[in-house]
Every structure is written in structure tokens, then in C-alpha cells.
Enzyme design. Structure first.
Site, PDB file in Angstrom:
ATOM      1  N   SER A 119       0.822  -1.211   0.000  1.00 51.80           N
ATOM      2  CA  SER A 119       0.000   0.000   0.000  1.00 51.80           C
ATOM      3  C   SER A 119       0.854   1.257   0.000  1.00 51.80           C
ATOM      4  CB  SER A 119      -0.969  -0.008   1.183  1.00 51.80           C
ATOM      5  OG  SER A 119      -0.397  -0.568   2.323  1.00 51.80           O
ATOM      6  N   HIS A 140      -2.329  -2.660  -6.508  1.00 55.21           N
ATOM      7  CA  HIS A 140      -2.880  -2.289  -5.198  1.00 55.21           C
ATOM      8  C   HIS A 140      -4.402  -2.414  -5.196  1.00 55.21           C
ATOM      9  CE1 HIS A 140      -3.397   1.045  -1.960  1.00 55.21           C
ATOM     10  NE2 HIS A 140      -3.389  -0.153  -1.416  1.00 55.21           N
ATOM     11  N   GLU A 152      -5.092  -0.139  -8.352  1.00 59.36           N
ATOM     12  CA  GLU A 152      -4.130   0.912  -8.684  1.00 59.36           C
ATOM     13  C   GLU A 152      -2.869   0.198  -9.191  1.00 59.36           C
ATOM     14  OE1 GLU A 152      -2.910   4.804  -6.031  1.00 59.36           O
ATOM     15  OE2 GLU A 152      -3.180   2.921  -5.009  1.00 59.36           O
ATOM     16  N   ASN A 190      -3.556   6.092  -1.154  1.00 54.76           N
ATOM     17  CA  ASN A 190      -3.124   6.320   0.229  1.00 54.76           C
ATOM     18  C   ASN A 190      -2.444   7.667   0.451  1.00 54.76           C
ATOM     19  OD1 ASN A 190      -4.209   4.102   1.467  1.00 54.76           O
ATOM     20  ND2 ASN A 190      -2.526   2.773   0.824  1.00 54.76           N
TER      21      ASN A 190
HETATM   22  N1  3HC Z   1     -18.184  -9.955   0.000  1.00 56.00           N
HETATM   23  C1  3HC Z   1     -19.413  -9.939  -0.522  1.00 56.00           C
HETATM   24  N2  3HC Z   1     -20.327  -8.996  -0.219  1.00 56.00           N
HETATM   25  C2  3HC Z   1     -19.957  -8.036   0.667  1.00 56.00           C
HETATM   26  C3  3HC Z   1     -18.672  -7.986   1.247  1.00 56.00           C
HETATM   27  C4  3HC Z   1     -17.757  -9.005   0.875  1.00 56.00           C
HETATM   28  N3  3HC Z   1     -16.526  -9.055   1.346  1.00 56.00           N
HETATM   29  N4  3HC Z   1     -18.590  -6.905   2.055  1.00 56.00           N
HETATM   30  C5  3HC Z   1     -19.786  -6.285   1.988  1.00 56.00           C
HETATM   31  N5  3HC Z   1     -20.596  -6.971   1.147  1.00 56.00           N
HETATM   32  C6  3HC Z   1     -21.966  -6.631   0.769  1.00 56.00           C
HETATM   33  C7  3HC Z   1     -22.926  -6.795   1.933  1.00 56.00           C
HETATM   34  O1  3HC Z   1     -23.400  -8.116   2.019  1.00 56.00           O
HETATM   35  C8  3HC Z   1     -24.029  -5.826   1.583  1.00 56.00           C
HETATM   36  O2  3HC Z   1     -24.894  -6.394   0.652  1.00 56.00           O
HETATM   37  P1  3HC Z   1     -26.483  -6.004   0.648  1.00 56.00           P
HETATM   38  O3  3HC Z   1     -26.517  -4.538   0.406  1.00 56.00           O
HETATM   39  O4  3HC Z   1     -27.020  -6.804  -0.484  1.00 56.00           O
HETATM   40  O5  3HC Z   1     -26.971  -6.405   2.004  1.00 56.00           O
HETATM   41  C9  3HC Z   1     -23.285  -4.699   0.852  1.00 56.00           C
HETATM   42  O6  3HC Z   1     -22.012  -5.236   0.450  1.00 56.00           O
HETATM   43  C10 3HC Z   1     -23.045  -3.534   1.759  1.00 56.00           C
HETATM   44  O7  3HC Z   1     -22.420  -3.995   2.963  1.00 56.00           O
HETATM   45  P2  3HC Z   1     -22.933  -3.681   4.430  1.00 56.00           P
HETATM   46  O8  3HC Z   1     -24.425  -3.557   4.441  1.00 56.00           O
HETATM   47  O9  3HC Z   1     -22.308  -4.661   5.338  1.00 56.00           O
HETATM   48  O10 3HC Z   1     -22.295  -2.316   4.850  1.00 56.00           O
HETATM   49  P3  3HC Z   1     -22.064  -0.996   4.021  1.00 56.00           P
HETATM   50  O11 3HC Z   1     -23.267  -0.577   3.235  1.00 56.00           O
HETATM   51  O12 3HC Z   1     -21.463  -0.041   4.982  1.00 56.00           O
HETATM   52  O13 3HC Z   1     -20.931  -1.387   2.958  1.00 56.00           O
HETATM   53  C11 3HC Z   1     -18.620  -1.312   2.556  1.00 56.00           C
HETATM   54  C12 3HC Z   1     -19.740  -1.930   3.367  1.00 56.00           C
HETATM   55  C13 3HC Z   1     -18.744  -1.772   1.104  1.00 56.00           C
HETATM   56  C14 3HC Z   1     -17.325  -1.833   3.146  1.00 56.00           C
HETATM   57  C15 3HC Z   1     -18.742   0.255   2.629  1.00 56.00           C
HETATM   58  O14 3HC Z   1     -18.873   0.642   3.969  1.00 56.00           O
HETATM   59  C16 3HC Z   1     -17.562   0.957   2.025  1.00 56.00           C
HETATM   60  O15 3HC Z   1     -17.473   1.121   0.841  1.00 56.00           O
HETATM   61  N6  3HC Z   1     -16.641   1.412   2.904  1.00 56.00           N
HETATM   62  C17 3HC Z   1     -15.422   2.087   2.489  1.00 56.00           C
HETATM   63  C18 3HC Z   1     -14.390   1.072   2.094  1.00 56.00           C
HETATM   64  C19 3HC Z   1     -13.138   1.717   1.630  1.00 56.00           C
HETATM   65  O16 3HC Z   1     -12.933   2.918   1.637  1.00 56.00           O
HETATM   66  N7  3HC Z   1     -12.180   0.875   1.215  1.00 56.00           N
HETATM   67  C20 3HC Z   1     -10.875   1.289   0.803  1.00 56.00           C
HETATM   68  C21 3HC Z   1      -9.979   1.292   1.977  1.00 56.00           C
HETATM   69  S1  3HC Z   1      -8.359   1.791   1.563  1.00 56.00           S
HETATM   70  C22 3HC Z   1      -7.574   0.398   1.134  1.00 56.00           C
HETATM   71  O17 3HC Z   1      -8.094  -0.689   1.192  1.00 56.00           O
HETATM   72  C23 3HC Z   1      -6.169   0.581   0.706  1.00 56.00           C
HETATM   73  C24 3HC Z   1      -5.189   0.007   1.695  1.00 56.00           C
HETATM   74  O18 3HC Z   1      -3.900   0.105   1.142  1.00 56.00           O
HETATM   75  C25 3HC Z   1      -5.189   0.671   3.034  1.00 56.00           C
END
Ligand code: 3HC
Length: 282
Positions: A119, A140, A152, A190
Site C-alpha cells: 500500500s 494495489h 491501482e 493512500n
Molecule cells: N463480500 C461480498 N459482499 C460483501 C462484502 C464481501 N466481502 N462486504 C460487503 N458486502 C456486501 C454486503 O453483504 C451488503 O450487501 P447487501 O446490500 O445486499 O446487504 C453490501 O455489500 C453492503 O455492505 P454492508 O451492508 O455490510 O455495509 P455498508 O453498506 O457499509 O458497505 C462497505 C460496506 C462496502 C465496506 C462500505 O462501507 C464501504 O465502501 N466502505 C469504504 C471502504 C473503503 O474505503 N475501502 C478502501 C480502503 S483503503 C484500502 O483498502 C487501501 C489500503 O492500502 C489501506
């Protein structure tokens, strides 16, 4: 890379298991390596659950069982020998990554691409630990990998056009949108995301608002799906600190200094969701 080919994934943490899953969803045979059997068992459960959810919604081209069967797990790195493409997604630790790419370089067939899911660590430096620097690139993924659409792509100084084309092709086969970022600290995501998370910790440290209200500010005020503190717990506070440290050290600007409160949480073992406690208690 043809879909029937074999892709290796190193590391069965949240990123690694997600990458193995989207690889299998794309039709690749996947060999998922981790040196902990416990981690592999946990990863298999996570993958099954995620595939089940996607199958229910009709988002898989095959049954969850058949997709799951494309993933084999192992604690023996040597079993990655037949791989046509390898994605390294081990802990965000320079020495661990350097050692792994060195071992992979010695093990893999000539011409095989090693993509690293770092990352923030320099791709050029990771590549320099191998004798195939032209075949090393950054790939990434974002957490949760099965849901987030972005990959990325990052070229190291010596990455060849052909290698980068393969990384793009594999990403697109996995259903991802590919962007290209320079090999600079934090790349694109990031470089922007982590200073925001770090600032949220400074705000918390100063008592600007409660954790919940800081998160609500960004969710309801700016339309973010998760607030920055919630997201830190989701990604791992330890990962956030590691990235902030790279930004601070390599960009050399005090504006990137990690918030002392973030460091304290990591020292306390409050690493976020995965440890049961971060900014919030799980
Ligand atoms: N597999 C399958 N389905 C999944 C899943 C997975 N791993 N995770 C979530 N889902 C599905 C859920 O089942 C749900 O489906 P539904 O709407 O049909 O019930 C849907 O996705 C939405 O999930 P939730 O209801 O549990 O919760 P949210 O609406 O809050 O969504 C999230 C969860 C998609 C994680 C959302 O909160 C989100 O987009 N968060 C931000 C994530 C983000 O910014 N990621 C990047 C981080 S930075 C990074 O990774 C880089 C690293 O280098 C640090």
C-alpha cells in the site's frame, strides 16, 4: 494471462483472501499461501461466506462451490512453483516483503510476473530485491476486495511495458477498473486517504468531537460510506500507521507526521476490527 492459468497469492489476510477470491471468480486457478494454517482456515471461511452472498445476488458466473474449488491453500511456498502470475499481499513490512520476493524470484519460472499489493512501499525498491526487476509491478487492491472496484497499478523504474500490460489485463479479468499511479509514497489512494485518516485522529486527540460525530461529519456531510475512524478500524490502525510513517519518512514533510494517538492505539494492540478493539470496540 489466459483464464485457465494459475495465479499465486501470498498472504491470506483480508486483502490476500479477497484477491484469491476475485482471482477464482475470474476463472484462474489460485494457490493461496500463508505460513499460518490458522490464517488459511479463517480465509477459507471468509471466502465461502463472501461467495455465498454474491451467489445469492446472482453475481457469480458459476456456483459458489465451483468458484471456491478453484482456490487451493498451502503453507509451503514451494507449491507456488507452477504459477503463471503471483500477487504478493503479505504484511505491510519492508523486510517481510523483500524476503518474500527474493524467495519467489528464486522459485518461479523465468518470465513470471510478481505483482505486489503493497500500500505504500516503493515498487522500485521491492523489485530491486529480485533478479527480474522488469517483471515486478505494483497491483494495489482495496478492502473489501470483492466489492471495491479499483486496482491501482504502479510501475517501478524498471517495470517493462509487457509486465504492466499483464497486470492491467489480470486486473480487468478480475472485474476491476485499473488506474495507473506513479511509484511515489502512498501512490494515489493512500497519499490522499491516509492524511485524512491521520487528521481524524488529530481531531480526536484534540477532543474536537466524539469518534462517532467525527465519522458522522464525513458520512453525512460528505457522503463517505464510512467515517475516517471507522475506516481506520476497518483497514487496520496498524496499517494506517505504517503508511503514514512511509509518507512522513519518504516525503519528508512534517504535515505527514503520524498522530501520536494513532501510534498509542497501535502500541496498545488496538488495531481495529481484526483485534476486537480500535477506535471502537467490536
Ligand atoms: N463480500 C461480498 N459482499 C460483501 C462484502 C464481501 N466481502 N462486504 C460487503 N458486502 C456486501 C454486503 O453483504 C451488503 O450487501 P447487501 O446490500 O445486499 O446487504 C453490501 O455489500 C453492503 O455492505 P454492508 O451492508 O455490510 O455495509 P455498508 O453498506 O457499509 O458497505 C462497505 C460496506 C462496502 C465496506 C462500505 O462501507 C464501504 O465502501 N466502505 C469504504 C471502504 C473503503 O474505503 N475501502 C478502501 C480502503 S483503503 C484500502 O483498502 C487501501 C489500503 O492500502 C489501506
Amino acid at each position: 494471462m489466459a483464464k485457465s492459468q494459475t495465479s499465486g497469492v501470498i498472504g491470506a489476510g483480508s486483502l490476500g483472501n479477497g484477491i484469491a477470491q476475485v482471482g477464482a471468480q475470474a476463472g484462474y486457478h489460485v494457490i493461496l499461501f500463508d505460513n499460518s494454517q490458522e490464517q488459511l482456515t479463517r480465509a477459507t471461511g471468509t471466502i465461502q461466506k463472501s461467495l455465498g452472498k454474491l451467489a445469492e445476488k446472482g453475481k457469480l458466473k458459476d456456483t459458489a462451490d465451483n468458484v471456491g474449488k478453484l482456490i487451493k491453500t498451502t503453507t509451503r511456498l514451494e507449491e507456488l512453483k507452477p504459477c503463471d502470475f503471483v500477487i504478493e499481499a503479505a504484511s505491510e513490512n519492508r523486510q517481510i516483503k523483500f524476503k518474500l520476493v527474493q524467495d519467489l524470484d528464486a522459485l518461479l519460472n523465468k518470465g513470471v510476473v510478481i505483482a505486489t499489493n503493497t500500500s505504500s512501499i516503493s515498487i522500485t525498491e521491492i523489485a530491486s530485491k529480485t533478479k527480474r526487476a522488469e517483471l515486478v509491478a505494483g497491483m494495489h487492491f482495496m478492502n473489501p476486495v470483492p466489492i471495491m472496484t479499483l486496482v491501482e497499478g504502479i510501475r517501478g523504474l524498471q517495470t517493462s511495458d509487457e509486465c504492466f500490460k499483464t497486470v492491467r489485463e489480470v486486473s480487468e479479468n478480475m472485474g476491476k477498473v485499473f488506474i495507473e499511479a506513479k511509484d511515489a509514497p502512498g501512490f494515489a489512494v493512500n497519499r490522499i486517504l491516509m492524511p485524512m485518516i491521520n487528521e481524524a485522529f488529530f481531531a480526536l486527540q484534540e477532543g474536537l468531537a466524539t469518534p462517532k460525530d467525527i465519522d458522522q461529519a464525513m458520512k453525512l456531510g460528505c457522503g463517505f460510506p464510512m467515517g475516517p475512524l471507522e475506516l481506520a478500524d476497518f483497514v487496520g490502525v496498524d496499517i494506517c500507521l505504517a503508511v503514514c510513517e512511509v509518507l512522513h519518512r519518504d516525503l519528508g514533510d512534517s504535515k505527514y507526521r503520524p498522530c501520536p494517538l494513532m501510534r498509542k492505539y497501535v502500541e496498545a494492540g488496538w488495531h481495529g476490527r481484526k483485534s476486537g478493539r480500535g477506535v471502537y470496540v467490536y
